[in-house]
Design an enzyme around this catalytic site. Structure first.
Site, PDB file in Angstrom:
ATOM      1  N   HIS A 148      42.096  -5.252  81.560  1.00 38.25           N
ATOM      2  CA  HIS A 148      41.696  -6.635  81.815  1.00 38.25           C
ATOM      3  C   HIS A 148      41.407  -7.391  80.522  1.00 38.25           C
ATOM      4  O   HIS A 148      40.848  -6.817  79.589  1.00 38.25           O
ATOM      5  CB  HIS A 148      40.441  -6.665  82.691  1.00 38.25           C
ATOM      6  CG  HIS A 148      40.694  -6.255  84.114  1.00 38.25           C
ATOM      7  ND1 HIS A 148      41.427  -7.031  84.978  1.00 38.25           N
ATOM      8  CD2 HIS A 148      40.321  -5.158  84.814  1.00 38.25           C
ATOM      9  CE1 HIS A 148      41.487  -6.427  86.169  1.00 38.25           C
ATOM     10  NE2 HIS A 148      40.836  -5.284  86.089  1.00 38.25           N
ATOM     11  N   CYS A 185      63.506  17.152  89.421  1.00 35.19           N
ATOM     12  CA  CYS A 185      63.200  16.013  90.298  1.00 35.19           C
ATOM     13  C   CYS A 185      64.252  14.951  90.083  1.00 35.19           C
ATOM     14  O   CYS A 185      64.379  14.403  88.997  1.00 35.19           O
ATOM     15  CB  CYS A 185      61.814  15.465  89.978  1.00 35.19           C
ATOM     16  SG  CYS A 185      61.496  13.836  90.673  1.00 35.19           S
ATOM     17  N   CYS A 211      61.701  10.240  97.175  1.00 31.68           N
ATOM     18  CA  CYS A 211      61.666  11.377  98.102  1.00 31.68           C
ATOM     19  C   CYS A 211      60.294  12.042  98.126  1.00 31.68           C
ATOM     20  O   CYS A 211      60.056  12.936  98.924  1.00 31.68           O
ATOM     21  CB  CYS A 211      62.787  12.361  97.828  1.00 31.68           C
ATOM     22  SG  CYS A 211      62.424  13.507  96.508  1.00 31.68           S
TER      23      CYS A 211
HETATM   24  C1  LIG Z   1      40.578   0.609  93.580  1.00 33.64           C
HETATM   25  C2  LIG Z   1      40.171   0.552  92.154  1.00 33.64           C
HETATM   26  C3  LIG Z   1      40.793  -0.357  91.271  1.00 33.64           C
HETATM   27  C4  LIG Z   1      40.402  -0.425  89.940  1.00 33.64           C
HETATM   28  N1  LIG Z   1      41.110  -1.220  89.090  1.00 33.64           N
HETATM   29  C5  LIG Z   1      40.788  -1.231  87.769  1.00 33.64           C
HETATM   30  C6  LIG Z   1      41.559  -1.956  86.844  1.00 33.64           C
HETATM   31  O1  LIG Z   1      42.615  -2.504  87.174  1.00 33.64           O
HETATM   32  N2  LIG Z   1      41.151  -2.021  85.556  1.00 33.64           N
HETATM   33  C7  LIG Z   1      40.015  -1.404  85.149  1.00 33.64           C
HETATM   34  O2  LIG Z   1      39.675  -1.525  83.988  1.00 33.64           O
HETATM   35  N3  LIG Z   1      39.293  -0.655  85.999  1.00 33.64           N
HETATM   36  C8  LIG Z   1      39.651  -0.543  87.288  1.00 33.64           C
HETATM   37  N4  LIG Z   1      38.940   0.224  88.170  1.00 33.64           N
HETATM   38  C9  LIG Z   1      37.787   0.952  87.665  1.00 33.64           C
HETATM   39  C10 LIG Z   1      38.186   2.235  86.976  1.00 33.64           C
HETATM   40  O3  LIG Z   1      39.088   2.971  87.762  1.00 33.64           O
HETATM   41  C11 LIG Z   1      36.933   3.035  86.746  1.00 33.64           C
HETATM   42  O4  LIG Z   1      36.036   2.226  86.087  1.00 33.64           O
HETATM   43  C12 LIG Z   1      37.173   4.254  85.886  1.00 33.64           C
HETATM   44  O5  LIG Z   1      38.234   5.036  86.365  1.00 33.64           O
HETATM   45  C13 LIG Z   1      35.901   5.056  85.888  1.00 33.64           C
HETATM   46  O6  LIG Z   1      36.108   6.208  85.142  1.00 33.64           O
HETATM   47  P1  LIG Z   1      35.011   7.321  85.154  1.00 33.64           P
HETATM   48  O7  LIG Z   1      35.475   8.328  84.185  1.00 33.64           O
HETATM   49  O8  LIG Z   1      33.703   6.737  84.973  1.00 33.64           O
HETATM   50  O9  LIG Z   1      35.019   7.853  86.643  1.00 33.64           O
HETATM   51  P2  LIG Z   1      35.942   8.941  87.344  1.00 33.64           P
HETATM   52  O10 LIG Z   1      37.357   8.771  86.995  1.00 33.64           O
HETATM   53  O11 LIG Z   1      35.590   8.929  88.770  1.00 33.64           O
HETATM   54  O12 LIG Z   1      35.480  10.270  86.668  1.00 33.64           O
HETATM   55  C14 LIG Z   1      34.302  10.934  86.997  1.00 33.64           C
HETATM   56  C15 LIG Z   1      34.574  12.396  86.945  1.00 33.64           C
HETATM   57  O13 LIG Z   1      33.387  13.107  87.113  1.00 33.64           O
HETATM   58  C16 LIG Z   1      33.615  14.228  87.912  1.00 33.64           C
HETATM   59  N5  LIG Z   1      32.353  14.608  88.491  1.00 33.64           N
HETATM   60  C17 LIG Z   1      31.627  13.941  89.403  1.00 33.64           C
HETATM   61  N6  LIG Z   1      30.504  14.612  89.680  1.00 33.64           N
HETATM   62  C18 LIG Z   1      30.524  15.727  88.937  1.00 33.64           C
HETATM   63  C19 LIG Z   1      29.634  16.826  88.803  1.00 33.64           C
HETATM   64  N7  LIG Z   1      28.502  16.872  89.480  1.00 33.64           N
HETATM   65  N8  LIG Z   1      29.959  17.823  87.954  1.00 33.64           N
HETATM   66  C20 LIG Z   1      31.126  17.782  87.253  1.00 33.64           C
HETATM   67  N9  LIG Z   1      31.983  16.759  87.345  1.00 33.64           N
HETATM   68  C21 LIG Z   1      31.687  15.740  88.179  1.00 33.64           C
HETATM   69  C22 LIG Z   1      34.625  13.733  88.903  1.00 33.64           C
HETATM   70  O14 LIG Z   1      35.326  14.804  89.499  1.00 33.64           O
HETATM   71  C23 LIG Z   1      35.495  12.840  88.053  1.00 33.64           C
HETATM   72  O15 LIG Z   1      36.599  13.527  87.510  1.00 33.64           O
HETATM   73  C24 LIG Z   1      39.338   0.356  89.492  1.00 33.64           C
HETATM   74  C25 LIG Z   1      38.749   1.274  90.358  1.00 33.64           C
HETATM   75  C26 LIG Z   1      39.189   1.410  91.662  1.00 33.64           C
HETATM   76  C27 LIG Z   1      38.637   2.468  92.527  1.00 33.64           C
END
Ligand SMILES: Cc1cc2nc3c(=O)[nH]c(=O)nc-3n(C[C@H](O)[C@H](O)[C@H](O)COP(=O)(O)OP(=O)(O)OC[C@H]3O[C@@H](n4cnc5c(N)ncnc54)[C@H](O)[C@@H]3O)c2cc1C
Ligand SMILES: Cc1cc2nc3c(=O)[nH]c(=O)nc-3n(C[C@H](O)[C@H](O)[C@H](O)COP(=O)(O)OP(=O)(O)OC[C@H]3O[C@@H](n4cnc5c(N)ncnc54)[C@H](O)[C@@H]3O)c2cc1C
Lengths: 501, 422
Positions: free
Chosen positions: A52, A410, A450
């Site tokens: 963004h 693939c 596919c």
């Molecule tokens: C529908 C949707 C659309 C989005 N669109 C955008 C976009 O276009 N642009 C943008 O900038 N952002 C977007 N976002 C936001 C973005 O996807 C998130 O902000 C980002 O992926 C968050 O990353 P994270 O590493 O914090 O979370 P996650 O990717 O959820 O990683 C957290 C990790 O922690 C692990 N975990 C959880 N609990 C534990 C535990 N107790 N012990 C060990 N491991 C654990 C999980 O398995 C996971 O792998 C969107 C989100 C969604 C859902």
């Protein structure tokens, strides 16, 4: 102080970015702890993938989000180049269809100014159609934000962790953190499903579960609830495929829907925004209503939308929505050593590299650790060379170099056995578990029209050979998701035996 | 650095796909004295019949009821005896139209990158299966969901048992045969779900594959969602109304660990599409003339890549016809024809191939009806030619022949339609 042991909880884009950033420093010993068999399987694999610009973030309401989004957008250019991440920067058009919407859209031009997002302006219908011929003819104009990008988010997380591991960080998968252990006001480690892991600093990047992890360390200042977003992906040959990111004007209730052409070249439309109760943090199911909603909204953005039969995939992800509304990226004195990188709702993907830099800064400034740069820190990482993207002369050369490049497994995505084998090596190198999904995300195998109906069995056979395990022990995504239940004849004989006895 | 050069092969006809259509085409090309090469992406020649251990193949073509494997061995033997060269694990990445009698195919094979130049191409790459996402099934995305072809390949090529408690989606012949296949292997088949009010496959198969095994057939039902985290735990099934929409309140859970999607095939046309060949939305394959030539001169299509066939016999015949077309094309640098008359789909007709006829050659039109009819005929309105049947089923293709010289000069199009008499 000697080397500090740093435990990062969660290997999403945020955890992986932090690991990469902290791997620069000589005096940090970094381990990333992930409950899934591989990295990026939370929100990171299921989002819109937009980098963004930062013109939708209100700095009065959530200053950190605004700042880190704009900074993250800048950093992605550098990180993507260094780490060979599939990315493009086509710019975004937020279409408006009425004078009323134009007024609401005007606000984003002002926010852009305040946040220092360059070149955001209103374009009229005529310029809109020059910028994007596939845009709906009903749109009377748009907010043009040329710095918007599109990234392959899960491949980005993979790239970051590969680079971090290359620089000495470690990854522990299939290890769930139960709680942070605090003794005399200081963090001493984490209790996990595989036992206690000592750490001087615990960085909480657990996405949807970050509230629980934080609370277990005594910081109970926010809650996270899941907000589901559903998508449809169209066949790569389905038209139109907009060059720019297209977006409807957000309302106070909805964030709007996007139509994007992904880095892999598919039209993707979504997401919905559905608030779920806090106990449904694993519900990534799709619904008919959701799919119909995004198809309907998407059809507003485009001159026309491809027919339903060209949808090759539907999926959903969960945004980790914090009660604070803003990101929670903080270090604490009590307990000393806890750092939250939480509340990572959108634009958390965009912000990830900036969050990582901020975390390093918090370690230095809030925790008072003098960070010592590693000599020989490796800045660069290369992706897997792909048949699909290579011009013919390059293919000729690849096949000469590695015969396996000539064996296409693939057909839709043109993925060769060489790519599959390289993906396996890389999964093993970072210490993750080899799964069909892991191979899929790295090679894009089975992601085409596919959806693996031709190649999945061949891939499972190849993996079983490379790994020296039985083909039915290969899993889609870890234990319980075995690809098959056993050997046909062995099972048959077993049943025969049962009947006899 | 020395840049590597690709290998280079020149042939009259390149056959893409080594299934029944491609093998029949290649054998006929060789007999016609054309230099021919087959490129097959799979591990060996044969296509889909390789994994079909049931009978029902070749009744017309060989005059014998063979299993898929027996049928295909005969075709492979024929090609081997004629000494037609072929490549396996070889994939055409790109087709380039150089000029009327020169087409270039770029092919990858293990350790090899080959440019094959051909005067004509017979495209016989078969079909792919419709999968869970295309048929509007929502919910979770766990392990345990397979297409019929994938499940069949697992069991009969690799000895892998997909699951123990199986629900089949779709009652076409493929779905019915897979239900029996699972039952024979000792799995519990909890049902076959069919969205239409009638079974999609042959009555013979409904009896032999379902009734004989006590497998329930749920007509006018659809699987609307999947439940399960790691592995499938249940399918959510609902009744559908006349418009095939689920009726609210009729949803119920059917516990199972495996869902097999047998919801039809779609011609595998990506290479043709990228070449710019004109497509027919009704068949989802290319538009062809009576020699099975597509809109790109000298590029022919046969078998399931052309239109989904129910019988392998028709597929093999199409392969031979395309070979004949290639010969005529190569001899004349084009197909000599005064005019092409389009064949339109009238009432009750879902699809027809070929879509263009000249009236100069004998043509067999193959058509599918859009719904079952009792005591009805398929008729070419302008010519008054008809084929009548006590029952016309969408599952079974109907053929109707046009003899040379039977199309009057003033007829500008032909219309195929269903006429009921009853
Ligand atoms: C529908 C949707 C659309 C989005 N669109 C955008 C976009 O276009 N642009 C943008 O900038 N952002 C977007 N976002 C936001 C973005 O996807 C998130 O902000 C980002 O992926 C968050 O990353 P994270 O590493 O914090 O979370 P996650 O990717 O959820 O990683 C957290 C990790 O922690 C692990 N975990 C959880 N609990 C534990 C535990 N107790 N012990 C060990 N491991 C654990 C999980 O398995 C996971 O792998 C969107 C989100 C969604 C859902
Ligand atoms: C479960 C099942 C049961 C059946 N039962 C019967 C039956 O009882 N009786 C009957 O008559 N018919 C039956 N059929 C139908 C029959 O198998 C098909 O009609 C027939 O196989 C179609 O032949 P084809 O050559 O068009 O396609 P295929 O058999 O699909 O062969 C196409 C070949 O092309 C290759 N290919 C694809 N893309 C490329 C590329 N880019 N480059 C190179 N090669 C490529 C493929 O690997 C494949 O080998 C059954 C089918 C199924 C799935």
């Amino acid at each position: 102080m000697g080397r500090l042991r740093v435990a990062i909880v969660g290997a999403g884009i945020v955890g992986c970015a932090i690991a990469r950033e902290l791997s620069r420093y000589e005096n940090l010993d970094v381990v990333v702890i992930e409950r899934e068999p591989d990295v990026g399987w939370g929100a990171t694999k299921a989002n819109t993938g937009i980098v963004h610009p930062g013109h939708e973030e209100d700095p009065d309401q959530h200053p950190l989000r605004a700042r880190l989004c704009v900074e993250g957008n800048r950093l992605w250019r550098e990180w993507a180049r260094e780490l060979d991440i599939p990315i493009k920067f086509p710019g975004e058009l937020m279409l408006f269809f009425s004078e009323e919407e134009r007024k609401r859209a005007q606000r984003f031009v002002e926010l852009a100014k305040r946040n220092g997002v360059p070149e955001v302006r209103i374009v009229d219908g005529e310029e809109l159609r020059v910028l994007e011929p596939a845009a709906s003819p009903r749109a009377i104009g748009a907010v043009w934000a040329p710095t918007a990008g599109v990234v392959n988010p899960i491949q980005a997380a993979i790239a970051m962790i590969e680079n971090a591991v290359d620089n000495g960080a470690r990854l522990l998968v299939e290890t769930e953190v139960k709680r942070v252990r605090v003794e005399s006001g200081k963090v001493v480690g984490v209790e996990t499903s595989r036992g206690f892991i000592e750490a001087d600093i615990v960085i909480n990047a657990a996405g949807i579960n970050a509230d629980e992890i934080s609370a277990s360390a005594g910081i109970d200042t926010f809650r996270i609830w899941p907000r589901k977003g559903q998508y449809v992906v169209f066949d790569r040959l389905a038209q139109p495929k907009p060059t720019r990111v297209l977006h409807t004007v957000p309302t106070p209730i909805t964030k709007g829907v996007y139509a994007v052409t992904t880095t892999e070249g598919n039209l993707m439309i979504g997401p919905t925004a559905e608030d779920l109760p806090p106990d449904r943090k694993r519900d990534t199911s799709t619904t008919r209503e959701g799919v119909e909603y995004v198809l309907r909204e998407g059809s507003k953005l485009l001159e026309r939308i491809p027919p339903r039969r060209l949808v090759i995939k539907t999926f959903a992800g969960l945004r980790p929505e914090p009660t604070t509304r803003d990101f929670v990226v903080e270090a604490y004195q009590k307990p000393w050593g806890l750092i939250n990188a939480a509340g990572t709702r959108s634009p958390g993907l965009t912000a990830a590299p900036a969050i990582a830099k901020l975390v390093a800064k918090l370690i230095a400034e809030e925790l008072g650790v003098e960070l010592v740069e590693k000599r020989g820190w490796r800045r660069f990482r290369r992706g897997i060379e792909r048949v699909r993207d290579a011009p013919w002369p390059k293919l000729v050369e690849l096949v000469k170099r590695d015969p396996m490049y000539g064996w296409i497994i693939c057909r839709d995505e043109m993925v060769s056995a060489a790519e599959v084998i390289e993906a396996v090596k890389r999964i093993q190198r970072i210490g993750a578990r080899v799964t069909l999904d892991g191979v899929r995300f790295r090679t894009w195998l089975g992601m085409g029209r596919c959806q693996g109906s031709f190649c999945r069995v061949a891939t499972a056979m190849l993996l079983s050979k490379v790994l020296g395990v039985k083909p039915f022990e290969i899993t889609l995504r870890g234990k319980g998701s075995e690809y098959a239940v056993g050997d046909v004849k062995a099972l048959w004989r077993e049943r025969l035996g049962e009947r006899r006895t | 650095m020395v840049s590597a050069a690709p290998e280079r092969i020149d042939v009259d006809v390149l056959v893409i796909g080594g299934g029944p259509a491609g093998l029949a085409a290649a054998a006929r090309c060789a007999k016609l004295g054309l230099s021919t090469m087959i490129v097959e992406v799979g591990d060996r020649l044969g296509g889909i019949p390789l994994q079909c251990v049931h009978p029902g193949f070749g009744i017309h073509y060989f005059g014998e009821d063979l299993t898929g494997t027996e049928f295909i061995e005969r075709l492979i033997d024929r090609v081997e005896e004629l000494g037609v060269p072929y490549l396996t694990r070889a994939y055409v990445t790109e087709l380039i139209y150089l000029d009327v009698d020169r087409k270039l195919a770029r092919v990858l094979a293990p350790g090899r990158a080959i440019e094959i130049e051909a005067k004509a191409i017979i495209y016989a790459a078969g079909a792919r299966e419709r999968h869970v996402y295309e048929i509007n099934i929502v919910g979770d995305r766990p392990s345990g969901i397979y297409t019929a072809g994938e499940a069949q390949a697992m069991m009969d090529l690799y000895g892998l048992m997909p699951g123990r408690k199986v629900l089949i989606v779709g009652s076409g012949d493929v779905g019915l045969i897979m239900a029996r296949r699972f039952a024979l292997e000792g799995a519990e088949v909890v049902g076959v779900v069919e969205i239409m009010p009638w079974p999609g496959g042959l009555t013979r198969n409904v009896v032999q594959c379902l009734q004989d095994f006590g497998i329930p057939l749920l007509l006018s039902h659809a699987v609307i969602a999947v439940k399960g985290r790691e592995r499938v735990e249940a399918a959510i099934v609902a009744e559908v109304d006349k418009n095939l929409k689920p009726v609210p309140g009729t949803e119920r859970e059917i516990p199972c660990d495996t869902i097999v999607i047998a919801a039809g095939l779609v011609p595998n046309t990506e290479l043709l599409e990228r070449l710019g060949v004109a497509m027919d939305p009704a068949t989802a394959g290319p538009r062809v003339n009576e020699l099975l030539e597509t809109s790109v001169p000298g590029v022919f299509a046969a078998g399931n890549a052309l239109a989904i066939n129910d019988l392998v016999d028709n597929v093999a015949e199409q392969g031979e016809l395309a070979a004949e077309g290639a010969r005529i094309f190569i001899e004349n640098s084009g197909i000599p024809t005064a005019r092409w008359i389009p064949v339109a789909r009238g009432k009750g007709i879902r699809l027809v191939v070929p879509q263009l006829v000249s009236g100069e050659r004998r043509v067999k039109l193959l058509a599918r009806v859009s719904k079952p009819f009792r005591r009805a005929c398929v008729e070419i309105r302008e010519l008054g030619i008809r084929t009548c049947r006590p029952r016309l089923m969408p599952a079974e293709m109907v053929s109707i022949e046009i003899s040379p010289g039977s199309i009057p000069r003033d007829v500008e199009k032909l219309t195929l339609e269903v006429v009921e008499h009853g």
